[in-house]
Write a protein that holds these residues in place. Structure first.
Motif, mmCIF file in Angstrom:
data_model
loop_
_atom_site.group_PDB
_atom_site.id
_atom_site.type_symbol
_atom_site.label_atom_id
_atom_site.label_comp_id
_atom_site.label_asym_id
_atom_site.label_seq_id
_atom_site.Cartn_x
_atom_site.Cartn_y
_atom_site.Cartn_z
ATOM 1 N N SER A 14 -52.006 23.133 -26.631
ATOM 2 C CA SER A 14 -52.325 21.726 -26.530
ATOM 3 C C SER A 14 -51.708 21.111 -25.559
ATOM 4 C CB SER A 14 -51.642 21.104 -28.011
ATOM 5 O OG SER A 14 -52.339 21.694 -29.240
ATOM 6 N N LEU A 15 -52.039 20.020 -24.903
ATOM 7 C CA LEU A 15 -51.592 19.198 -23.905
ATOM 8 C C LEU A 15 -50.937 18.237 -24.526
ATOM 9 C CD1 LEU A 15 -51.523 18.513 -20.971
ATOM 10 C CD2 LEU A 15 -53.365 17.046 -21.258
ATOM 11 N N ILE A 16 -49.425 17.965 -24.066
ATOM 12 C CA ILE A 16 -48.549 17.186 -24.767
ATOM 13 C C ILE A 16 -47.692 16.371 -23.439
ATOM 14 C CG2 ILE A 16 -46.168 16.864 -25.968
ATOM 15 C CD1 ILE A 16 -47.118 19.515 -27.213
ATOM 16 N N LEU A 17 -48.027 14.909 -23.819
ATOM 17 C CA LEU A 17 -47.494 14.031 -22.628
ATOM 18 C C LEU A 17 -45.967 13.800 -23.069
ATOM 19 C CD1 LEU A 17 -47.412 12.004 -20.406
ATOM 20 C CD2 LEU A 17 -48.649 10.377 -21.926
ATOM 21 N N VAL A 18 -44.824 13.804 -22.485
ATOM 22 C CA VAL A 18 -43.572 13.684 -22.660
ATOM 23 C C VAL A 18 -43.130 12.531 -21.753
ATOM 24 C CG1 VAL A 18 -41.187 14.553 -22.767
ATOM 25 C CG2 VAL A 18 -42.968 16.204 -23.190
ATOM 26 N N VAL A 19 -42.668 11.301 -22.318
ATOM 27 C CA VAL A 19 -42.263 10.157 -21.722
ATOM 28 C C VAL A 19 -40.825 10.004 -21.906
ATOM 29 C CG1 VAL A 19 -42.997 7.570 -21.401
ATOM 30 C CG2 VAL A 19 -44.842 9.412 -22.257
ATOM 31 N N ASP A 20 -40.051 9.998 -20.678
ATOM 32 C CA ASP A 20 -38.760 9.724 -20.957
ATOM 33 C C ASP A 20 -38.147 9.219 -19.666
ATOM 34 O OD1 ASP A 20 -35.680 9.886 -21.037
ATOM 35 O OD2 ASP A 20 -36.273 10.996 -22.870
ATOM 36 N N ASP A 21 -37.116 8.197 -19.362
ATOM 37 C CA ASP A 21 -36.866 7.947 -18.342
ATOM 38 C C ASP A 21 -35.636 8.846 -17.563
ATOM 39 O OD1 ASP A 21 -35.106 6.822 -20.153
ATOM 40 O OD2 ASP A 21 -34.371 5.527 -19.025
ATOM 41 N N GLU A 22 -35.080 9.707 -18.373
ATOM 42 C CA GLU A 22 -34.370 10.758 -17.935
ATOM 43 C C GLU A 22 -35.094 12.078 -17.745
ATOM 44 O OE1 GLU A 22 -31.245 10.620 -17.430
ATOM 45 O OE2 GLU A 22 -30.717 8.524 -17.913
ATOM 46 N N PRO A 23 -35.069 12.461 -16.218
ATOM 47 C CA PRO A 23 -35.727 13.462 -15.839
ATOM 48 C C PRO A 23 -34.948 15.054 -16.556
ATOM 49 C CG PRO A 23 -35.325 12.441 -13.912
ATOM 50 C CD PRO A 23 -34.524 11.830 -15.153
ATOM 51 N N LYS A 24 -33.824 14.860 -16.969
ATOM 52 C CA LYS A 24 -33.153 15.983 -17.630
ATOM 53 C C LYS A 24 -33.637 16.423 -18.914
ATOM 54 C CE LYS A 24 -28.495 17.973 -19.199
ATOM 55 N NZ LYS A 24 -27.126 17.644 -19.284
#
Length: 370
Positions: A14-24
């Motif tokens: 599955s294709l999952i989009l991860v949205v977060d302003d912290e690259p870590k």
């Protein structure tokens, strides 16, 4: 981050989009998902996520709450407002444990809320759960659509043979005076049963086409009085067969409303048909057309039994049959009022039931004036 427990690999990638302003954070979550066999794309802000969504549709979003600019809540609301994105499951990932944040996340349209620091196995389990639910929903929707298509084909194909039976019954009825009484009664029964079957088929086809009709509505300025007159004229012969008088009262020459031509006539005819079905023989059905405030109003009342108080909430549901029965042996499919409600609502109007001034049923349709 602790080592996550082993889990069975998903049945498909599955294709999952991860949205977060912290690259870590993106790196940690992305590594877990990749090891589980998923594909991952990342966005560092809500604006970047929207830009990526315009070119690719992921199966699921993992979304941080507190981000500069557009918050996770704002992004989730935007997704739910767009038809092409509103079915994508959204799981919030946040260090905020306040219950008010959880409630706001669910109100914004999220399916789950996972707090940081999270256990790897728990996060993967929740991701897989919502991916499975999404797959199940899509399969169910496909099954329902296939069933509806089959129903439409069957109903459509039944119209021709039923029409032939009705024609044959009508021809035989012309010579029924020369037949033995038993045979004449059977011919009459065949004709009546065929008429009922055709009405059921027609209602089913009308319901199947409801979503298409609403999607293709062309709202324009129409005269409510003219359409009420046409609907009354079309059903006067039906009323005459039961000795029912249809009366129309309108003191204004022109009552301009914003409506769709086909949907407006269909709605009014369904209400008049309903009134004739449930009215006693040799009674009257009264139709009023008027303007009030910013609405054009169509009101129809009869001298029938009305609707029991405990059944009012069921009136506009699909395939609902109430305790009242048609007075002339007509068929009631439980679809007419549902169709009226859906069409009127799509025209930015409203329809409701109240006890009529003569003790029977009274339905009131309100549409915006032009």
């Amino acid at each position: 981050m602790t080592q996550f427990d082993p889990l069975p690999r998903p049945s498909g990638s599955s294709l999952i989009l991860v949205v977060d302003d912290e690259p870590k954070n993106i790196q940690v979550v992305g590594t877990l998902l990749l090891k589980q066999g998923h594909e991952v794309i990342a966005a560092g802000s809500g604006e970047e996520a929207l830009a990526k969504l315009r070119s690719v549709k992921p199966h699921l979003l993992l979304l941080d709450v507190m981000m500069p600019g557009m918050t996770g809540f704002d992004l989730c609301r935007k997704l739910r407002a767009q038809p092409e994105w509103q079915d994508i499951p959204v799981i919030f990932l946040s260090a905020v444990t306040d219950k008010s944040f959880v409630l706001e996340a669910l109100a914004a349209g999220a399916v789950d809320y996972v707090t940081k620091p999270f256990h790897g196995a728990e996060l993967l389990s929740r991701v897989q759960l919502h991916l499975n639910l999404q797959t199940a929903r899509r399969r169910l929707a496909s099954t329902i659509e296939e069933r509806n298509r089959l129903l439409e084909v069957v109903a459509h194909d039944l119209k021709n043979p039923l029409g032939a039976v009705r024609f044959a019954a009508a021809m035989l009825k012309e010579h029924s005076d020369t037949m033995p009484r038993t045979q004449a009664a059977l011919v009459g029964s065949i004709g009546e049963s065929t008429e009922r079957a055709l009405e059921i088929v027609g209602s089913l086809l009308q319901t199947r086409q409801l979503d298409e009709t609403k999607a293709q509505m062309g709202l324009t300025t129409l005269c409510l009085r003219e359409y009420a007159e046409e609907a009354v004229k079309n059903f006067t012969p039906h009323g005459n067969r039961k000795g029912i008088t249809l009366r129309l009262e309108c003191h204004a020459e022109h009552v301009p409303v914003i409506a769709d031509r086909r949907s407006l006539l269909c709605s009014l005819e369904n209400l008049i048909s309903n009134a004739v079905k449930f009215s006693p023989h040799d009674s009257a059905v009264q139709v009023h057309v008027l303007e009030k405030d910013t609405r054009g109003i169509f009101q129809i009342d009869d001298e029938g039994p009305g609707v029991d108080d405990e059944e009012k909430d069921l009136l506009f549901r699909k395939f609902t049959r109430l305790s009242a029965r048609p007075t002339g042996g007509e068929i009631s499919t439980g679809l007419g009022l549902h169709i009226v409600h859906e069409l009127v609502d799509a025209m930015s109007g409203s329809v409701h039931y109240e006890r009529g001034p003569r003790g029977g049923a009274c339905f009131v349709v309100k549409l915006p004036l032009a």
